[in-house]
Motif scaffolding. Structure first.
Motif, short mmCIF file in Angstrom:
data_model
loop_
_atom_site.label_atom_id
_atom_site.label_comp_id
_atom_site.label_asym_id
_atom_site.label_seq_id
_atom_site.Cartn_x
_atom_site.Cartn_y
_atom_site.Cartn_z
N ARG A 1 -2.38 5.39 -3.35
CA ARG A 1 -3.11 6.63 -3.09
C ARG A 1 -2.25 7.78 -3.58
O ARG A 1 -1.13 7.97 -3.12
CB ARG A 1 -3.40 6.78 -1.60
N GLU B 1 -6.29 12.60 -5.64
CA GLU B 1 -7.16 13.29 -4.70
C GLU B 1 -6.37 14.38 -4.00
O GLU B 1 -5.15 14.27 -3.84
CB GLU B 1 -7.73 12.30 -3.69
N GLN C 1 3.87 9.91 11.10
CA GLN C 1 3.43 8.52 10.92
C GLN C 1 4.63 7.57 10.97
O GLN C 1 5.77 7.98 11.02
CB GLN C 1 2.63 8.38 9.63
N ARG D 1 0.86 -1.19 0.00
CA ARG D 1 0.00 0.00 0.00
C ARG D 1 0.89 1.24 0.00
O ARG D 1 1.60 1.51 0.96
CB ARG D 1 -0.91 -0.02 1.22
N SER E 1 -1.45 -1.18 -4.35
CA SER E 1 -2.51 -0.23 -4.05
C SER E 1 -1.87 1.15 -3.88
O SER E 1 -0.94 1.31 -3.09
CB SER E 1 -3.23 -0.63 -2.76
N THR F 1 1.54 5.37 -0.68
CA THR F 1 0.98 6.73 -0.71
C THR F 1 2.02 7.67 -1.32
O THR F 1 3.16 7.73 -0.83
CB THR F 1 0.60 7.21 0.69
N THR G 1 -5.39 14.36 4.60
CA THR G 1 -4.70 13.65 5.66
C THR G 1 -4.05 12.42 5.06
O THR G 1 -4.34 12.05 3.91
CB THR G 1 -5.66 13.26 6.78
N LEU G 2 -3.18 11.79 5.78
CA LEU G 2 -2.54 10.58 5.28
C LEU G 2 -3.36 9.35 5.67
O LEU G 2 -3.88 9.28 6.79
CB LEU G 2 -1.12 10.43 5.85
N PRO G 3 -3.48 8.38 4.77
CA PRO G 3 -4.19 7.16 5.13
C PRO G 3 -3.43 6.43 6.24
O PRO G 3 -2.20 6.35 6.21
CB PRO G 3 -4.19 6.35 3.84
N PRO G 4 -4.14 5.90 7.23
CA PRO G 4 -3.45 5.28 8.37
C PRO G 4 -2.84 3.92 8.06
O PRO G 4 -2.03 3.43 8.84
CB PRO G 4 -4.57 5.15 9.40
N ASP G 5 -3.22 3.32 6.94
CA ASP G 5 -2.80 1.95 6.67
C ASP G 5 -1.75 1.86 5.56
O ASP G 5 -1.58 0.83 4.93
CB ASP G 5 -4.00 1.09 6.29
N THR G 6 -1.01 2.94 5.31
CA THR G 6 -0.01 2.91 4.24
C THR G 6 1.24 2.16 4.69
O THR G 6 1.62 2.19 5.86
CB THR G 6 0.36 4.34 3.81
#
Length: 499
Positions: free
Chosen positions: A85, A114, A153, A56, A83, A58, A118-123
């Protein structure tokens, strides 16, 4: 597309790297979009090699070419089944040229973007493609928010070309800067990665020339040269079988006021371990009788008055003054006597502070200030020295002559020559300990006494000192002491253990 290149020894300012880009495009016919695609591919290959389990991803992209590199990484990651982002900062409609084309290619391949909130917590991994080499003002607003979020993070961070917020030339933090786990940089190695705060923010540094022809570099003189022990060790040639101690230099260390005798002792022992044939310490009579009790190879003379130095200086090949000297009448008297001598000289510690009080210039000495001493020599604040260390070391050399060693993370060496200043890329925070500078003084003096010129002795001494610090730090950085560096010198100076 080639793999990563060995880390070069040539460093460049941002404007020089832009010129290298322009030469590659205009004179060698490599389209800008091709360079961008090569950069993105090199970055993607690196992240897959370093973090093979990351699934994942980002990517944070700005609106310049650095963001364009990020879009290439995102496109390749999606094609590889990861995946992704893709978070855009700034108006994507303002993308131009190759960056716009890279963004369009990402969209054509099915990628979406997008706006950053904020940053996705699951990256699993973050790619920093916000700012490149063109940043000249402090980071504010949402850009600062994004950098703060990155640093807050836990996922590793790969910085593209430069950690965002770090100045490409000075290594200063422009308000906020990304703490990268690794940085991959392209075309030319940016000097800001190795000076100022660069070592704190860059993580591991990797480099790709993007297969630019060697001729691209012929027209641009590097702004700095990176030096390390592997390179500088060649300065120490094997000794002739017929060598005797008189061939290896007699070093006179001058210092050690009451309560500070250890500084002179450390410098003297370091000089011995760096190969000096003879080492004499001229020190305060209060402790002269016992200074060498545990190191009898050191000769020690108690010196109460400056005139007592004269016969010692006559026998010496090189002088080193400053370790533990102090600024009492005793220390001042010794300094005033020594500064008039014509023997090669290394100047450190309080001798530098005394020099700052009464400036003079000499062509044959080596000055070794830390940032506080540099600030006094220049009449500025420590913050001003640290804001642009390459400028500070050049200015000290211009005013005082000789060779200047500006100590610190990314120690800089400036000689009065046509070559650019040098920066040592080795060493570690464990070396921030009392006496480490005294060890360096002894090393440089010993190498000078063995026949190296002032600049070569400074460069070789700095790199040997850093390599000894790295060797000693294998047992841990915290708690490392200056004597640990001395213990590591002998095998390094003889290249024992190299493969």
């Amino acid at each position: 597309m080639p793999d990563l290149d060995p880390l070069p020894h040539r460093l460049y300012r941002a404007d020089q790297v832009r010129n290298l880009d322009d030469i590659a495009i205009r004179q060698h016919g490599i389209p800008g979009i091709e360079l961008m695609n090569r950069a993105g591919l090199a970055a993607y290959r690196l992240l897959r090699a370093h973090w093979p389990t990351a699934r994942r991803l980002t990517v944070l992209a700005g609106i310049g070419n650095n963001g364009g590199d990020g879009y290439v990484v995102a496109r390749l990651a999606r094609a590889d089944g990861l995946s992704v982002r893709m978070l855009q900062l700034g108006d994507a409609a303002r993308l131009r040229g190759e960056a716009a084309a890279s963004c369009a290619a990402y969209g054509d391949a099915g990628g979406t973007l997008e706006p950053f909130q904020t940053l996705p917590p699951d990256t699993d991994l973050i790619v920093d493609a916000l700012f490149g080499t063109g940043l000249e003002r402090p980071v504010t607003g949402i850009w600062a928010d994004a950098i703060t979020a990155i640093n807050a993070q836990q996922a590793p961070v790969l910085a593209i070309d430069l950690p965002s917020g770090l100045h490409a030339d000075t290594g200063c933090v422009m308000g906020e800067a990304v703490h990268a786990s690794a940085t991959i940089t392209f075309i030319g190695l940016k000097q800001g990665l190795f000076v100022g705060k660069g070592p704190d923010y860059r993580g591991e540094v990797l480099f790709s020339s993007l297969a630019a022809p060697a001729a691209v570099y012929a027209q641009t003189t590097p702004s700095l040269r990176r030096i390390d022990w592997r390179q500088q060790a060649d300065s120490l040639r094997p000794r002739p079988r017929t060598a005797h101690k008189g061939d290896c230099g007699h070093v006179l260390i001058i210092g050690g006021a009451p309560g500070m005798s250890g500084a002179a002792r450390l410098a003297g022992e370091a000089a011995l371990r760096a190969g000096a044939g003879l080492v004499t310490i001229a020190t305060h009579p209060d402790h002269a009788a016992w200074l060498n009790l545990s190191r009898p190879e050191l000769m020690v003379s108690g010196v109460a008055e400056p005139g007592e130095l004269t016969p010692l200086i006559e026998r010496a090949d090189v002088l080193a003054i400053g370790p533990g000297l102090g600024r009492t009448n005793w220390g001042r008297g010794l300094w005033n006597h020594v500064k008039e001598q014509h023997t090669p000289l290394v100047v450190d510690a309080d001798a530098l502070n005394l020099l700052a009080e009464s400036p003079l210039s000499r062509p044959d000495w080596v000055l070794t200030p830390h940032p506080g001493e540099a600030a006094r020599l220049l009449g500025v604040s420590i913050a001003e020295v640290e804001q642009d260390r390459p400028h500070a070391v050049a200015e000290i050399q211009r005013r005082f002559g000789g060779v200047v060693v500006l100590k610190g993370a990314g120690t800089l060496i400036r000689g009065d020559s046509q070559r650019p200043s040098s920066v040592c890329s080795e060493g570690n925070p464990g070396m921030a300990t009392a006496g480490a500078g005294d060890v360096l003084t002894g090393l440089i003096a010993a190498l000078r006494g063995q026949g190296l010129d002032a600049e070569a002795a400074a460069c070789t001494g700095v790199c040997l000192h850093a390599a000894a610090g790295d060797q000693a730090a294998r047992g841990g950085e915290r708690g490392l002491i200056a004597s640990d560096l001395i213990a590591a010198l002998r095998p390094l100076a003889n290249r024992i253990g190299e493969h």
